[in-house]
Scaffold this motif. Sequence first.
Motif, PDB file in Angstrom:
ATOM      1  N   LEU A  30       0.836  -1.203   0.000  1.00  9.99           N
ATOM      2  CA  LEU A  30       0.000   0.000   0.000  1.00  9.99           C
ATOM      3  C   LEU A  30       0.867   1.248   0.000  1.00  9.99           C
ATOM      4  O   LEU A  30       0.592   2.211  -0.701  1.00  9.99           O
ATOM      5  CB  LEU A  30      -0.919   0.004   1.223  1.00  9.99           C
ATOM      6  CG  LEU A  30      -2.103  -0.948   1.164  1.00  9.99           C
ATOM      7  CD1 LEU A  30      -2.826  -0.985   2.503  1.00  9.99           C
ATOM      8  CD2 LEU A  30      -3.076  -0.531   0.064  1.00  9.99           C
ATOM      9  N   VAL A  84      -5.296  -0.553  -3.226  1.00  7.91           N
ATOM     10  CA  VAL A  84      -5.900  -1.530  -2.332  1.00  7.91           C
ATOM     11  C   VAL A  84      -6.195  -2.854  -3.057  1.00  7.91           C
ATOM     12  O   VAL A  84      -5.853  -3.932  -2.558  1.00  7.91           O
ATOM     13  CB  VAL A  84      -7.194  -0.963  -1.707  1.00  7.91           C
ATOM     14  CG1 VAL A  84      -7.919  -2.025  -0.907  1.00  7.91           C
ATOM     15  CG2 VAL A  84      -6.866   0.232  -0.823  1.00  7.91           C
ATOM     16  N   ASP A  85      -6.793  -2.764  -4.242  1.00  7.78           N
ATOM     17  CA  ASP A  85      -7.186  -3.992  -4.954  1.00  7.78           C
ATOM     18  C   ASP A  85      -5.994  -4.876  -5.287  1.00  7.78           C
ATOM     19  O   ASP A  85      -5.963  -6.058  -4.959  1.00  7.78           O
ATOM     20  CB  ASP A  85      -7.935  -3.649  -6.245  1.00  7.78           C
ATOM     21  CG  ASP A  85      -9.281  -3.025  -5.939  1.00  7.78           C
ATOM     22  OD1 ASP A  85      -9.691  -3.090  -4.761  1.00  7.78           O
ATOM     23  OD2 ASP A  85      -9.901  -2.480  -6.866  1.00  7.78           O
ATOM     24  N   LEU A 143      -4.438  -6.372  -2.144  1.00  6.58           N
ATOM     25  CA  LEU A 143      -5.201  -7.456  -1.535  1.00  6.58           C
ATOM     26  C   LEU A 143      -5.089  -8.730  -2.368  1.00  6.58           C
ATOM     27  O   LEU A 143      -4.939  -9.828  -1.830  1.00  6.58           O
ATOM     28  CB  LEU A 143      -6.660  -7.048  -1.356  1.00  6.58           C
ATOM     29  CG  LEU A 143      -6.905  -5.980  -0.288  1.00  6.58           C
ATOM     30  CD1 LEU A 143      -8.390  -5.695  -0.121  1.00  6.58           C
ATOM     31  CD2 LEU A 143      -6.302  -6.393   1.052  1.00  6.58           C
ATOM     32  N   GLN A 192      -3.509   6.888  -6.320  1.00  6.93           N
ATOM     33  CA  GLN A 192      -4.490   6.091  -7.059  1.00  6.93           C
ATOM     34  C   GLN A 192      -5.204   6.882  -8.154  1.00  6.93           C
ATOM     35  O   GLN A 192      -5.819   6.318  -9.043  1.00  6.93           O
ATOM     36  CB  GLN A 192      -5.512   5.490  -6.091  1.00  6.93           C
ATOM     37  CG  GLN A 192      -4.876   4.584  -5.048  1.00  6.93           C
ATOM     38  CD  GLN A 192      -3.912   3.594  -5.670  1.00  6.93           C
ATOM     39  OE1 GLN A 192      -4.304   2.807  -6.530  1.00  6.93           O
ATOM     40  NE2 GLN A 192      -2.653   3.640  -5.282  1.00  6.93           N
ATOM     41  N   LEU A 201     -10.762   1.232   4.596  1.00  5.13           N
ATOM     42  CA  LEU A 201     -10.479   0.907   3.206  1.00  5.13           C
ATOM     43  C   LEU A 201     -10.655   2.122   2.307  1.00  5.13           C
ATOM     44  O   LEU A 201      -9.845   2.371   1.418  1.00  5.13           O
ATOM     45  CB  LEU A 201     -11.412  -0.202   2.728  1.00  5.13           C
ATOM     46  CG  LEU A 201     -10.908  -1.626   2.920  1.00  5.13           C
ATOM     47  CD1 LEU A 201     -11.895  -2.601   2.315  1.00  5.13           C
ATOM     48  CD2 LEU A 201      -9.538  -1.812   2.266  1.00  5.13           C
ATOM     49  N   LEU A 205      -7.715   4.355   2.634  1.00  4.67           N
ATOM     50  CA  LEU A 205      -6.534   3.808   1.962  1.00  4.67           C
ATOM     51  C   LEU A 205      -6.645   3.976   0.454  1.00  4.67           C
ATOM     52  O   LEU A 205      -5.692   4.340  -0.225  1.00  4.67           O
ATOM     53  CB  LEU A 205      -6.363   2.324   2.320  1.00  4.67           C
ATOM     54  CG  LEU A 205      -5.808   2.047   3.713  1.00  4.67           C
ATOM     55  CD1 LEU A 205      -5.847   0.560   4.008  1.00  4.67           C
ATOM     56  CD2 LEU A 205      -4.385   2.579   3.842  1.00  4.67           C
ATOM     57  N   GLU A 206      -7.826   3.706  -0.065  1.00  6.81           N
ATOM     58  CA  GLU A 206      -8.028   3.886  -1.507  1.00  6.81           C
ATOM     59  C   GLU A 206      -7.849   5.337  -1.905  1.00  6.81           C
ATOM     60  O   GLU A 206      -7.563   5.650  -3.044  1.00  6.81           O
ATOM     61  CB  GLU A 206      -9.436   3.435  -1.893  1.00  6.81           C
ATOM     62  CG  GLU A 206      -9.503   1.962  -2.171  1.00  6.81           C
ATOM     63  CD  GLU A 206     -10.934   1.505  -2.396  1.00  6.81           C
ATOM     64  OE1 GLU A 206     -11.848   2.353  -2.385  1.00  6.81           O
ATOM     65  OE2 GLU A 206     -11.127   0.302  -2.570  1.00  6.81           O
ATOM     66  N   ASP A 252      -5.576   7.223  -0.896  1.00  5.29           N
ATOM     67  CA  ASP A 252      -4.164   7.597  -0.758  1.00  5.29           C
ATOM     68  C   ASP A 252      -3.842   8.256   0.575  1.00  5.29           C
ATOM     69  O   ASP A 252      -2.804   8.890   0.712  1.00  5.29           O
ATOM     70  CB  ASP A 252      -3.692   8.564  -1.859  1.00  5.29           C
ATOM     71  CG  ASP A 252      -3.719   7.935  -3.233  1.00  5.29           C
ATOM     72  OD1 ASP A 252      -3.359   6.762  -3.336  1.00  5.29           O
ATOM     73  OD2 ASP A 252      -4.088   8.637  -4.193  1.00  5.29           O
ATOM     74  N   PHE A 296      -0.780   5.465   5.129  1.00  5.66           N
ATOM     75  CA  PHE A 296      -1.092   4.247   5.871  1.00  5.66           C
ATOM     76  C   PHE A 296      -1.084   4.455   7.383  1.00  5.66           C
ATOM     77  O   PHE A 296      -1.997   4.042   8.094  1.00  5.66           O
ATOM     78  CB  PHE A 296      -0.075   3.171   5.485  1.00  5.66           C
ATOM     79  CG  PHE A 296      -0.470   1.810   5.940  1.00  5.66           C
ATOM     80  CD1 PHE A 296      -1.292   1.021   5.159  1.00  5.66           C
ATOM     81  CD2 PHE A 296      -0.040   1.319   7.162  1.00  5.66           C
ATOM     82  CE1 PHE A 296      -1.674  -0.231   5.583  1.00  5.66           C
ATOM     83  CE2 PHE A 296      -0.420   0.066   7.592  1.00  5.66           C
ATOM     84  CZ  PHE A 296      -1.241  -0.716   6.800  1.00  5.66           C
ATOM     85  N   GLN A 299       1.142   7.965  -1.568  1.00  5.34           N
ATOM     86  CA  GLN A 299       1.714   7.714  -0.251  1.00  5.34           C
ATOM     87  C   GLN A 299       2.982   8.538   0.002  1.00  5.34           C
ATOM     88  O   GLN A 299       3.355   8.801   1.134  1.00  5.34           O
ATOM     89  CB  GLN A 299       2.035   6.224  -0.109  1.00  5.34           C
ATOM     90  CG  GLN A 299       0.813   5.329  -0.122  1.00  5.34           C
ATOM     91  CD  GLN A 299       0.031   5.399   1.165  1.00  5.34           C
ATOM     92  OE1 GLN A 299       0.577   5.659   2.219  1.00  5.34           O
ATOM     93  NE2 GLN A 299      -1.269   5.181   1.087  1.00  5.34           N
TER      94      GLN A 299
END
Lengths: 323, 470
Positions: A57, A63-64, A67, A248, B37, B40-41, B43, B46, B228
């Motif tokens: 990450l 994320v996809d 995972l 992303q 989630l 995190l998606e 950005d 973490f 990140q």
Amino acid sequence: MGIRDLFRSKKKKQRAQKYKLGMEKTRENVFNRLDALLAEKRDIDEELFEDIEELFLMADMGVDTTLELVNHLREHVDAKTVRDASELKDLIVEEMFKRYVKDDVLDTNLAFSDDLSVFLFVGVNGVGKTTTIAKAAHMLKAQGKKVMMVAGDTYRAGAIEQLRVWSERVGCDFYEKPQGSDPSSVMYDAIARASKNDVDVILGDTAGRLHNKKNLMRELEKIHRVIGREIEGAPQETLLVVDATTGQNAIQQAKVFNEVTDLSGVILTKLDGTAKGGIALAIREKIGIPVKMVGLGERLEDLEHFDIEEYIYGLFADVMADE
Amino acid sequence: MAFDQLSDRIQMALRRVRGKGRLTEQDIDTMMREIRLSLLEADVNFKVVKQFTKDVKEQAKDEKILKGLNPSQQVVKVVHDALTELLGGETSVFSLEKKRRNTIMLAGLQGSGKTTTAAKLAKHLMKNQQAQPMLVALDIYRPAAVEQLQSLGEKLDIPVYDEGTDAAFESIVKGAFKVAEDKGCDVLIFDTAGRLHIDETMMEELKKVEALIDPDESLLVLDAMTGQDAVSVAEHFHQSLNITGSIITKLDSDTRGGAALSLKQVTGVPIAFMGLGELIDDFDVFHPERMAGRILGMGDVKTLIDRVSENVDEDDMMGMMEKMQEGTFNFNDYLKQLKMIKRMGSLGGLMKMIPGVNKMMKNMDVDDKKLTHIETLINSMTKTERKKPDLIKKSASRRRRIARGSGRSVAEVNRLLETLNQQKQAMKRMSKMDPSQIDPNNPMKALQQTTPDKKKKRKGKGKGKGGFRF
């Protein structure tokens, strides 16, 4: 066959050296930690998986993708094909490689036509389109091509001057119209000029535009269409320039730009920072577009063909070396 | 706009608890897993996500909340407050000191938007703090960076100081101070060259530049689409420089905005401003609480009100209201109104600040060009026609002439006439409304309630949902 074999030849290793240097920081930050994680004689438990997840990450893999990769590792552990944490390393590298290549023959060579070729550079603001064009011009000139840069960014203040300065430094042809001109007409006229002057390849700059700006994307569509109308099969390359620090959002960028201009590849810039560029894997995974070139520094020479093997080698160089 | 996708996901997670009379710890866990989630998606760094999830969980699971009145609303409030805190808590006050030289230095990675931001900031300070800014070109590396700043300064009529690309920083800074004094400029904004945060030579150079300027504010300019790595960038700049705040740019993209959400937590300094578009005016103060509200789908009425009061002359507005109520509102007033709206920024951006509208507008494409089309249409009318719209309504040949003159279609002329009419009607209704009946959280409701029959009639026409016909 383990992926290690791919790096056995000396030539490969030499070429990969540049990646290794360019990506020093990238590796230090993430993958050394991965190495440390897996080197410890630790048990394969949920905590280890979580740590690996975190690393992926942090590398902007998304994320996809993360995972899925980790689930893949879990399956192997469950199936008892892997017992030791250190064996996970190979598995990770192999899986990353497989996922990226997807049984395709990936060719990072730029496509030329026998006659005049047009390469169009597109992307959001501030990713380094203009600088990348300068580097590409330098590279193509060294290959003996007659290059013409076209100042298609008629919007941003100073963009035309910036490209003009680069053309002088590289020593190639340059075409411009005044700021505020219709970028399609700039391309149209540039093609006419280039045909007369025996130019081999046009490198077309475009204004940075956010992909969620409908009007600007329509303008880009027109530029793309006009080029195709003037020369059949052109642009031979439409390259999306992506900043390696992008998160992303780059997936969305690739998706929308691809819809509008039918991308042939991605150029990943600024990979010499601490950014991990994991987004390249996510773009390939989600949109299917491969990376063709990477920018590894500030000098004109710092543009390289992207090679997934070398990229992974760059990430895992220390892990591989002890074999 | 930025945060939209994050906003959707978080709201979906909140729906798990919304409306429930009783909440269990498990409900909170499920909700937080989804929020984690979605962050995190988006950005969000973490480590920041980890801390955030832990904090919210602890607070939300508090006995008082779970067993208290209306637990779901309280949980939403916990998330809202935590998000506000994440974005920086209080709005950072950025005020210049009068009668003294103020200095601001901008720093950041290549391509983060420093030069454009320098110009936007100058304009902002000029407009909102009556400052007399001067821009100073310290980016001597990127080809044509100096020219870019010069051309922006020219457009804004703000002086730009430069010594080309061969001068030493010391000489430029000294020269800039002197010229600023001569010209009576009270804010100097220094545009530095973009650099990688790990390039030690370049960072060392920036440190020296900072020492030369000794700025009141050193602002880090960061692209909102950064992943990140944003944290590592911010940390490095923070370590080398005395960073006092940051400016987050390109928030008009569809980024989920993780960089903005991580920045404060990592650097400890507030986000002072945000860049919202390609135009110089697309720039604003960053309000953490309002932004948190927007992410949670609560709208941002405060900013809307600010924007309106900044750009609208109250006397003008009252005059117009009167005219509308009297029914003498004509195209001259309409044109005036249009210009006011244009000054406030993009229409889509404005509308999204109204609670509830953001969802409604998801698939709507608000085209600011339509405003320009309307302007051309009005400009193609004769002076008498503008004063007496009825003349146009009665004459097909006038309508054809206006259409031809403006290069638009007759249908558009008709639509414009209808819009003018509708506005008059709406104003009449509004003047009869009781202001105390308007729900501050949902002002649209009041308008809708007063127009029930009208709405039904218009159904089936397809376009033109609601009263906005732009």
